[in-house]
Design a protein around this motif. Sequence first.
Motif, PDB file in Angstrom:
ATOM      1  N   LEU A  13       0.869  -1.172   0.000  1.00 30.66           N
ATOM      2  CA  LEU A  13       0.000   0.000   0.000  1.00 30.66           C
ATOM      3  C   LEU A  13       0.903   1.219   0.000  1.00 30.66           C
ATOM      4  CD1 LEU A  13      -2.803   1.273   0.134  1.00 30.66           C
ATOM      5  CD2 LEU A  13      -2.677   1.095   2.636  1.00 30.66           C
ATOM      6  N   HIS A  14       0.912   1.923  -1.114  1.00 32.26           N
ATOM      7  CA  HIS A  14       1.808   3.071  -1.313  1.00 32.26           C
ATOM      8  C   HIS A  14       3.259   2.672  -1.040  1.00 32.26           C
ATOM      9  CE1 HIS A  14      -1.686   5.549  -1.831  1.00 32.26           C
ATOM     10  NE2 HIS A  14      -2.138   5.201  -0.636  1.00 32.26           N
ATOM     11  N   GLY A  15       3.622   1.469  -1.477  1.00 24.94           N
ATOM     12  CA  GLY A  15       4.994   0.978  -1.356  1.00 24.94           C
ATOM     13  C   GLY A  15       5.327   0.271  -0.056  1.00 24.94           C
ATOM     14  N   LYS A  16       4.454   0.345   0.951  1.00 26.84           N
ATOM     15  CA  LYS A  16       4.723  -0.301   2.239  1.00 26.84           C
ATOM     16  C   LYS A  16       4.102  -1.695   2.275  1.00 26.84           C
ATOM     17  CE  LYS A  16       4.985   3.994   4.792  1.00 26.84           C
ATOM     18  NZ  LYS A  16       4.435   4.804   5.867  1.00 26.84           N
ATOM     19  N   PRO A  17       4.870  -2.704   2.703  1.00 18.29           N
ATOM     20  CA  PRO A  17       4.338  -4.071   2.740  1.00 18.29           C
ATOM     21  C   PRO A  17       3.252  -4.242   3.809  1.00 18.29           C
ATOM     22  CG  PRO A  17       6.563  -4.004   3.642  1.00 18.29           C
ATOM     23  CD  PRO A  17       6.257  -2.622   3.142  1.00 18.29           C
ATOM     24  N   LYS A  18       2.218  -4.952   3.443  1.00 11.43           N
ATOM     25  CA  LYS A  18       1.100  -5.268   4.331  1.00 11.43           C
ATOM     26  C   LYS A  18       0.766  -6.742   4.151  1.00 11.43           C
ATOM     27  CE  LYS A  18      -0.107  -0.931   5.396  1.00 11.43           C
ATOM     28  NZ  LYS A  18      -0.332  -0.422   6.724  1.00 11.43           N
ATOM     29  N   SER A  19       0.201  -7.344   5.180  1.00 13.10           N
ATOM     30  CA  SER A  19      -0.270  -8.726   5.047  1.00 13.10           C
ATOM     31  C   SER A  19      -1.339  -8.994   6.095  1.00 13.10           C
ATOM     32  CB  SER A  19       0.883  -9.718   5.196  1.00 13.10           C
ATOM     33  OG  SER A  19       1.373  -9.704   6.512  1.00 13.10           O
ATOM     34  N   PHE A  20      -2.172  -9.970   5.820  1.00 10.72           N
ATOM     35  CA  PHE A  20      -3.206 -10.379   6.755  1.00 10.72           C
ATOM     36  C   PHE A  20      -3.632 -11.799   6.413  1.00 10.72           C
ATOM     37  CE2 PHE A  20      -5.287  -8.423   3.176  1.00 10.72           C
ATOM     38  CZ  PHE A  20      -6.414  -9.192   2.939  1.00 10.72           C
ATOM     39  N   ILE A  21      -4.338 -12.409   7.341  1.00  7.80           N
ATOM     40  CA  ILE A  21      -4.864 -13.761   7.155  1.00  7.80           C
ATOM     41  C   ILE A  21      -6.377 -13.665   7.122  1.00  7.80           C
ATOM     42  CG2 ILE A  21      -5.077 -16.060   8.175  1.00  7.80           C
ATOM     43  CD1 ILE A  21      -2.328 -15.600   9.452  1.00  7.80           C
ATOM     44  N   ILE A  22      -6.993 -14.397   6.204  1.00  2.81           N
ATOM     45  CA  ILE A  22      -8.446 -14.368   6.075  1.00  2.81           C
ATOM     46  C   ILE A  22      -8.970 -15.793   5.947  1.00  2.81           C
ATOM     47  CG2 ILE A  22      -8.328 -14.054   3.567  1.00  2.81           C
ATOM     48  CD1 ILE A  22     -10.884 -12.298   3.882  1.00  2.81           C
ATOM     49  N   ARG A  23     -10.130 -16.024   6.544  1.00  2.00           N
ATOM     50  CA  ARG A  23     -10.815 -17.308   6.407  1.00  2.00           C
ATOM     51  C   ARG A  23     -11.935 -17.105   5.385  1.00  2.00           C
ATOM     52  NH1 ARG A  23     -11.428 -21.783   9.757  1.00  2.00           N
ATOM     53  NH2 ARG A  23     -10.325 -20.639  11.385  1.00  2.00           N
ATOM     54  N   THR A  24     -11.872 -17.857   4.318  1.00  2.00           N
ATOM     55  CA  THR A  24     -12.884 -17.778   3.273  1.00  2.00           C
ATOM     56  C   THR A  24     -12.906 -19.095   2.501  1.00  2.00           C
ATOM     57  OG1 THR A  24     -13.680 -16.489   1.367  1.00  2.00           O
ATOM     58  CG2 THR A  24     -11.302 -16.691   1.614  1.00  2.00           C
ATOM     59  N   LYS A  25     -14.036 -19.404   1.920  1.00  2.00           N
ATOM     60  CA  LYS A  25     -14.170 -20.658   1.153  1.00  2.00           C
ATOM     61  C   LYS A  25     -13.519 -20.548  -0.222  1.00  2.00           C
ATOM     62  CE  LYS A  25     -16.928 -22.855   4.040  1.00  2.00           C
ATOM     63  NZ  LYS A  25     -16.306 -23.802   4.915  1.00  2.00           N
ATOM     64  N   LEU A  26     -13.544 -19.357  -0.802  1.00  6.00           N
ATOM     65  CA  LEU A  26     -13.053 -19.159  -2.171  1.00  6.00           C
ATOM     66  C   LEU A  26     -11.915 -18.156  -2.177  1.00  6.00           C
ATOM     67  CD1 LEU A  26     -13.402 -19.351  -5.315  1.00  6.00           C
ATOM     68  CD2 LEU A  26     -14.965 -17.418  -5.089  1.00  6.00           C
ATOM     69  N   MET A  27     -10.819 -18.505  -2.855  1.00  7.55           N
ATOM     70  CA  MET A  27      -9.723 -17.544  -3.022  1.00  7.55           C
ATOM     71  C   MET A  27      -9.150 -17.721  -4.422  1.00  7.55           C
ATOM     72  SD  MET A  27      -8.038 -14.998  -1.953  1.00  7.55           S
ATOM     73  CE  MET A  27      -8.688 -14.918  -0.298  1.00  7.55           C
ATOM     74  N   ASN A  28      -8.996 -16.611  -5.094  1.00  7.54           N
ATOM     75  CA  ASN A  28      -8.340 -16.554  -6.397  1.00  7.54           C
ATOM     76  C   ASN A  28      -7.767 -15.139  -6.514  1.00  7.54           C
ATOM     77  OD1 ASN A  28     -10.505 -14.835  -7.252  1.00  7.54           O
ATOM     78  ND2 ASN A  28     -11.701 -16.628  -7.827  1.00  7.54           N
ATOM     79  N   ASN A  29      -7.177 -14.804  -7.634  1.00  9.45           N
ATOM     80  CA  ASN A  29      -6.551 -13.488  -7.776  1.00  9.45           C
ATOM     81  C   ASN A  29      -7.564 -12.347  -7.642  1.00  9.45           C
ATOM     82  OD1 ASN A  29      -4.028 -14.590  -8.072  1.00  9.45           O
ATOM     83  ND2 ASN A  29      -4.089 -14.575 -10.296  1.00  9.45           N
ATOM     84  N   THR A  30      -8.732 -12.508  -8.243  1.00 10.80           N
ATOM     85  CA  THR A  30      -9.764 -11.474  -8.165  1.00 10.80           C
ATOM     86  C   THR A  30     -10.181 -11.247  -6.723  1.00 10.80           C
ATOM     87  OG1 THR A  30     -10.564 -12.047 -10.367  1.00 10.80           O
ATOM     88  CG2 THR A  30     -12.071 -10.816  -8.958  1.00 10.80           C
ATOM     89  N   GLU A  31     -10.409 -12.339  -5.992  1.00  8.13           N
ATOM     90  CA  GLU A  31     -10.796 -12.228  -4.584  1.00  8.13           C
ATOM     91  C   GLU A  31      -9.670 -11.611  -3.751  1.00  8.13           C
ATOM     92  OE1 GLU A  31     -13.800 -12.875  -3.071  1.00  8.13           O
ATOM     93  OE2 GLU A  31     -14.470 -13.019  -5.147  1.00  8.13           O
ATOM     94  N   ALA A  32      -8.427 -11.971  -4.028  1.00  4.97           N
ATOM     95  CA  ALA A  32      -7.293 -11.433  -3.282  1.00  4.97           C
ATOM     96  C   ALA A  32      -7.195  -9.919  -3.461  1.00  4.97           C
ATOM     97  CB  ALA A  32      -5.997 -12.113  -3.707  1.00  4.97           C
ATOM     98  N   TRP A  33      -7.386  -9.430  -4.677  1.00  6.24           N
ATOM     99  CA  TRP A  33      -7.342  -7.983  -4.916  1.00  6.24           C
ATOM    100  C   TRP A  33      -8.495  -7.303  -4.181  1.00  6.24           C
ATOM    101  CZ3 TRP A  33      -3.813  -4.736  -6.979  1.00  6.24           C
ATOM    102  CH2 TRP A  33      -2.725  -5.339  -7.617  1.00  6.24           C
ATOM    103  N   GLN A  34      -9.664  -7.922  -4.170  1.00  7.90           N
ATOM    104  CA  GLN A  34     -10.814  -7.354  -3.465  1.00  7.90           C
ATOM    105  C   GLN A  34     -10.540  -7.275  -1.963  1.00  7.90           C
ATOM    106  OE1 GLN A  34     -13.611  -5.979  -4.508  1.00  7.90           O
ATOM    107  NE2 GLN A  34     -14.642  -5.819  -2.538  1.00  7.90           N
TER     108      GLN A  34
END
Length: 92
Positions: A13-34
Motif C-alpha cells: 500500500l503506497h509501497g509499504k508491505p502489508k499482510s493479513f490472514i483471512i478465512r474464506t471458502k473461495l480464493m483466487n486473484n480477483t478475490e485477493a485484490w478485493q
Amino acid sequence: MKPIDLFVIEYRLHGKPKSFIIRTKLMNNTEAWQWASCDAGLVPIPKPGRPPLKRFSKPMAERFGVTDVRWRESSALTWDEEHSNDREHSGL
C-alpha cells in the motif's frame, strides 16, 4: 479432514508491505485484490454471507496505491505431542 480455508494475502500500500490472514471458502486473484482493497480501507468489508457492495478490480486498486497482491494457503499446523513435551521440560 476438512480442508483449510485460511489464506495469507500480502500486498503493498503506497509501497509499504502489508499482510493479513483471512478465512474464506473461495480464493483466487480477483478475490485477493478485493480483500486487499478492503484491508487497505478502500472498500467496506462485506457482511458475512453477502456479496461485497462494490468490487475493486486490479486497475482500480492500483490507482489507490494497492500493488503486488499475492496470496497463498496458510500452512496447516500439526501438533506433535512428542515436541510439545520437550518444550514443557525445556522451560519454553
